[in-house]
Design a protein around this motif. Structure first.
Motif, PDB file in Angstrom:
ATOM      1  N   ASP A 135       0.860  -1.189   0.000  1.00  0.00           N
ATOM      2  CA  ASP A 135       0.000   0.000   0.000  1.00  0.00           C
ATOM      3  C   ASP A 135       0.895   1.238   0.000  1.00  0.00           C
ATOM      4  N   ASP A 136       1.578   1.454  -1.122  1.00  0.00           N
ATOM      5  CA  ASP A 136       2.469   2.609  -1.232  1.00  0.00           C
ATOM      6  C   ASP A 136       2.187   3.288  -2.557  1.00  0.00           C
ATOM      7  N   ALA A 137       3.083   4.172  -2.986  1.00  0.00           N
ATOM      8  CA  ALA A 137       2.847   4.940  -4.201  1.00  0.00           C
ATOM      9  C   ALA A 137       2.788   4.058  -5.439  1.00  0.00           C
ATOM     10  N   SER A 138       3.373   2.843  -5.369  1.00  0.00           N
ATOM     11  CA  SER A 138       3.407   1.978  -6.539  1.00  0.00           C
ATOM     12  C   SER A 138       2.089   1.223  -6.745  1.00  0.00           C
ATOM     13  N   ARG A 139       1.287   1.066  -5.695  1.00  0.00           N
ATOM     14  CA  ARG A 139       0.021   0.352  -5.825  1.00  0.00           C
ATOM     15  C   ARG A 139      -0.875   0.701  -4.649  1.00  0.00           C
ATOM     16  N   THR A 140      -2.102   1.114  -4.926  1.00  0.00           N
ATOM     17  CA  THR A 140      -3.036   1.503  -3.879  1.00  0.00           C
ATOM     18  C   THR A 140      -3.832   0.289  -3.391  1.00  0.00           C
ATOM     19  N   LEU A 141      -4.522   0.454  -2.269  1.00  0.00           N
ATOM     20  CA  LEU A 141      -5.404  -0.607  -1.785  1.00  0.00           C
ATOM     21  C   LEU A 141      -6.454  -0.954  -2.836  1.00  0.00           C
ATOM     22  N   ARG A 142      -6.966   0.055  -3.510  1.00  0.00           N
ATOM     23  CA  ARG A 142      -7.989  -0.198  -4.535  1.00  0.00           C
ATOM     24  C   ARG A 142      -7.423  -1.064  -5.659  1.00  0.00           C
ATOM     25  N   GLN A 143      -6.180  -0.812  -6.037  1.00  0.00           N
ATOM     26  CA  GLN A 143      -5.568  -1.615  -7.095  1.00  0.00           C
ATOM     27  C   GLN A 143      -5.319  -3.053  -6.640  1.00  0.00           C
ATOM     28  N   VAL A 144      -4.943  -3.218  -5.367  1.00  0.00           N
ATOM     29  CA  VAL A 144      -4.779  -4.572  -4.831  1.00  0.00           C
ATOM     30  C   VAL A 144      -6.129  -5.297  -4.880  1.00  0.00           C
ATOM     31  N   HIS A 145      -7.185  -4.586  -4.496  1.00  0.00           N
ATOM     32  CA  HIS A 145      -8.528  -5.164  -4.540  1.00  0.00           C
ATOM     33  C   HIS A 145      -8.876  -5.573  -5.966  1.00  0.00           C
ATOM     34  N   GLU A 146      -8.575  -4.707  -6.921  1.00  0.00           N
ATOM     35  CA  GLU A 146      -8.901  -4.994  -8.320  1.00  0.00           C
ATOM     36  C   GLU A 146      -8.145  -6.213  -8.842  1.00  0.00           C
ATOM     37  N   GLU A 147      -6.938  -6.453  -8.325  1.00  0.00           N
ATOM     38  CA  GLU A 147      -6.185  -7.623  -8.764  1.00  0.00           C
ATOM     39  C   GLU A 147      -6.851  -8.922  -8.330  1.00  0.00           C
ATOM     40  N   HIS A 148      -7.643  -8.872  -7.259  1.00  0.00           N
ATOM     41  CA  HIS A 148      -8.327 -10.076  -6.791  1.00  0.00           C
ATOM     42  C   HIS A 148      -9.608 -10.362  -7.581  1.00  0.00           C
ATOM     43  N   GLU A 149     -10.143  -9.346  -8.249  1.00  0.00           N
ATOM     44  CA  GLU A 149     -11.424  -9.516  -8.932  1.00  0.00           C
ATOM     45  C   GLU A 149     -11.403 -10.620  -9.980  1.00  0.00           C
ATOM     46  N   PRO A 150     -10.391 -10.670 -10.886  1.00  0.00           N
ATOM     47  CA  PRO A 150     -10.404 -11.759 -11.871  1.00  0.00           C
ATOM     48  C   PRO A 150     -10.181 -13.136 -11.255  1.00  0.00           C
ATOM     49  N   ILE A 151      -9.486 -13.202 -10.121  1.00  0.00           N
ATOM     50  CA  ILE A 151      -9.314 -14.488  -9.432  1.00  0.00           C
ATOM     51  C   ILE A 151     -10.672 -14.999  -8.971  1.00  0.00           C
ATOM     52  N   VAL A 152     -11.416 -14.139  -8.273  1.00  0.00           N
ATOM     53  CA  VAL A 152     -12.718 -14.527  -7.732  1.00  0.00           C
ATOM     54  C   VAL A 152     -13.700 -14.828  -8.860  1.00  0.00           C
ATOM     55  N   ALA A 153     -13.676 -14.017  -9.915  1.00  0.00           N
ATOM     56  CA  ALA A 153     -14.605 -14.241 -11.032  1.00  0.00           C
ATOM     57  C   ALA A 153     -14.341 -15.588 -11.694  1.00  0.00           C
ATOM     58  N   ALA A 154     -13.062 -15.930 -11.867  1.00  0.00           N
ATOM     59  CA  ALA A 154     -12.718 -17.195 -12.513  1.00  0.00           C
ATOM     60  C   ALA A 154     -13.099 -18.383 -11.634  1.00  0.00           C
ATOM     61  N   VAL A 155     -12.840 -18.280 -10.329  1.00  0.00           N
ATOM     62  CA  VAL A 155     -13.214 -19.370  -9.421  1.00  0.00           C
ATOM     63  C   VAL A 155     -14.728 -19.556  -9.424  1.00  0.00           C
ATOM     64  N   ALA A 156     -15.465 -18.452  -9.343  1.00  0.00           N
ATOM     65  CA  ALA A 156     -16.929 -18.531  -9.320  1.00  0.00           C
ATOM     66  C   ALA A 156     -17.487 -19.128 -10.615  1.00  0.00           C
TER      67      ALA A 156
ATOM     68  N   VAL B 136      -5.891 -19.620 -12.493  1.00  0.00           N
ATOM     69  CA  VAL B 136      -4.436 -19.764 -12.364  1.00  0.00           C
ATOM     70  C   VAL B 136      -3.725 -18.545 -12.944  1.00  0.00           C
ATOM     71  N   ARG B 137      -4.156 -18.094 -14.114  1.00  0.00           N
ATOM     72  CA  ARG B 137      -3.519 -16.922 -14.734  1.00  0.00           C
ATOM     73  C   ARG B 137      -3.667 -15.684 -13.863  1.00  0.00           C
ATOM     74  N   ALA B 138      -4.865 -15.482 -13.304  1.00  0.00           N
ATOM     75  CA  ALA B 138      -5.104 -14.301 -12.477  1.00  0.00           C
ATOM     76  C   ALA B 138      -4.320 -14.370 -11.172  1.00  0.00           C
ATOM     77  N   MET B 139      -4.249 -15.555 -10.559  1.00  0.00           N
ATOM     78  CA  MET B 139      -3.481 -15.696  -9.323  1.00  0.00           C
ATOM     79  C   MET B 139      -1.993 -15.504  -9.584  1.00  0.00           C
ATOM     80  N   ARG B 140      -1.488 -16.060 -10.703  1.00  0.00           N
ATOM     81  CA  ARG B 140      -0.070 -15.875 -11.027  1.00  0.00           C
ATOM     82  C   ARG B 140       0.246 -14.393 -11.213  1.00  0.00           C
ATOM     83  N   ALA B 141      -0.611 -13.685 -11.929  1.00  0.00           N
ATOM     84  CA  ALA B 141      -0.374 -12.252 -12.165  1.00  0.00           C
ATOM     85  C   ALA B 141      -0.369 -11.487 -10.847  1.00  0.00           C
ATOM     86  N   HIS B 142      -1.309 -11.805  -9.971  1.00  0.00           N
ATOM     87  CA  HIS B 142      -1.408 -11.096  -8.687  1.00  0.00           C
ATOM     88  C   HIS B 142      -0.191 -11.362  -7.806  1.00  0.00           C
ATOM     89  N   LEU B 143       0.176 -12.626  -7.638  1.00  0.00           N
ATOM     90  CA  LEU B 143       1.309 -12.948  -6.772  1.00  0.00           C
ATOM     91  C   LEU B 143       2.624 -12.431  -7.351  1.00  0.00           C
TER      92      LEU B 143
END
Length: 251
Positions: free
Chosen positions: A180-201, A209-216
């Motif tokens: 949570d610094d200038a390179s990435r906001t909390l909102r952006q971290v949240h947005e990175e989880h959206e495709p993971i959850v959408a794909a699982v659902a 797998v692609r979304a989790m790899r990108a996030h991690l």
């Protein structure tokens, strides 16, 4: 042990002593002091100093120092005190290499054969994370972040992998590393989880797998870069990632 002239001067704020355990509060205050510059890496401090300034006994301070030492944030010197040690970027990359090895198969399994209601539960966690973003509640946000990853690991049914990832995340939390610094906001971290959850659902194992790899990968690179800057080391984080994780980071 009372502080001597060899111990660096220190100024900390007394703990509220309510809610979390005292050892947890000591850990948080040491992290805060490192981030603000009140505690300087390499300088010698005593348990007595910390206990006196935080207005607690030495027992929770010793417990906190042992946990911080296990995480690699402090180096304890017997009968002298302790020194703050910043994590090396390689340590962080290695942690994320292990997480990738464990969480990618887990999210594939969770998306392909997860329990009923998993998608709805993950969406509810995302809703609460969004509320934490709006409230600028970083601590709650990352608790929910951890809970989301843990729920995916639990759904995959590998208890040992779940425990290992939990320990690794605890280590990162104790180290105080936060994206949570200038390179990435909390909102952006949240947005990175959206495709993971959408794909699982949606039962899309490949997409999960692609979304989790990108996030991690993104998180690991940011944290390793922060560690390199904090230490003033000319580390090529992308090359380090490719060497340790054995795959080049996304361009």
């Amino acid at each position: 042990m009372p502080p001597t002239r060899e111990h660096a001067e220190l100024k900390l704020r007394p703990l509220p002593q309510a809610g979390r355990s005292l050892a947890e509060q000591v850990i948080s205050e040491v992290r805060r002091a490192v981030h603000t510059g009140a505690m300087v890496p390499g300088r010698l401090y005593s348990v007595y100093q910390v206990a006196e300034q935080l207005n607690v006994s030495r027992s929770p301070v010793r417990e906190a120092m042992l946990r911080l030492a296990e995480a690699g944030l402090v180096q304890v010197e017997r009968n002298r005190g302790f020194r703050v040690v910043l994590p090396h970027p390689r340590e962080i990359v290695e942690i994320f290499g292990v997480r990738l090895a464990l969480e990618l198969p887990a999210v594939r399994r969770a998306a392909g054969a997860g329990p009923a209601g998993l998608g709805a539960a993950l969406r509810e966690t995302m809703r609460r994370m969004a509320a934490a973003v709006e409230a600028a509640d970083e601590e709650l946000f990352f608790q929910l972040d951890q809970a989301l990853h843990d729920r995916v690991l639990a759904a995959a049914g590998n208890g040992r992998a779940r425990a290992i990832v939990g320990d690794l995340r605890d280590t990162m939390r104790i180290l105080g590393t936060s994206t949570d610094d200038a390179s990435r906001t909390l909102r952006q971290v949240h947005e990175e989880h959206e495709p993971i959850v959408a794909a699982v659902a949606a039962g899309d194992a490949g997409g999960a797998v692609r979304a989790m790899r990108a996030h991690l990968t993104n998180t690991g690179l940011i944290l390793a870069g922060q560690a390199a800057r904090a230490q003033g080391e000319p580390v090529d984080v992308a090359a380090l990632w490719a060497a340790v994780v054995e795959e080049p980071p996304p361009s």
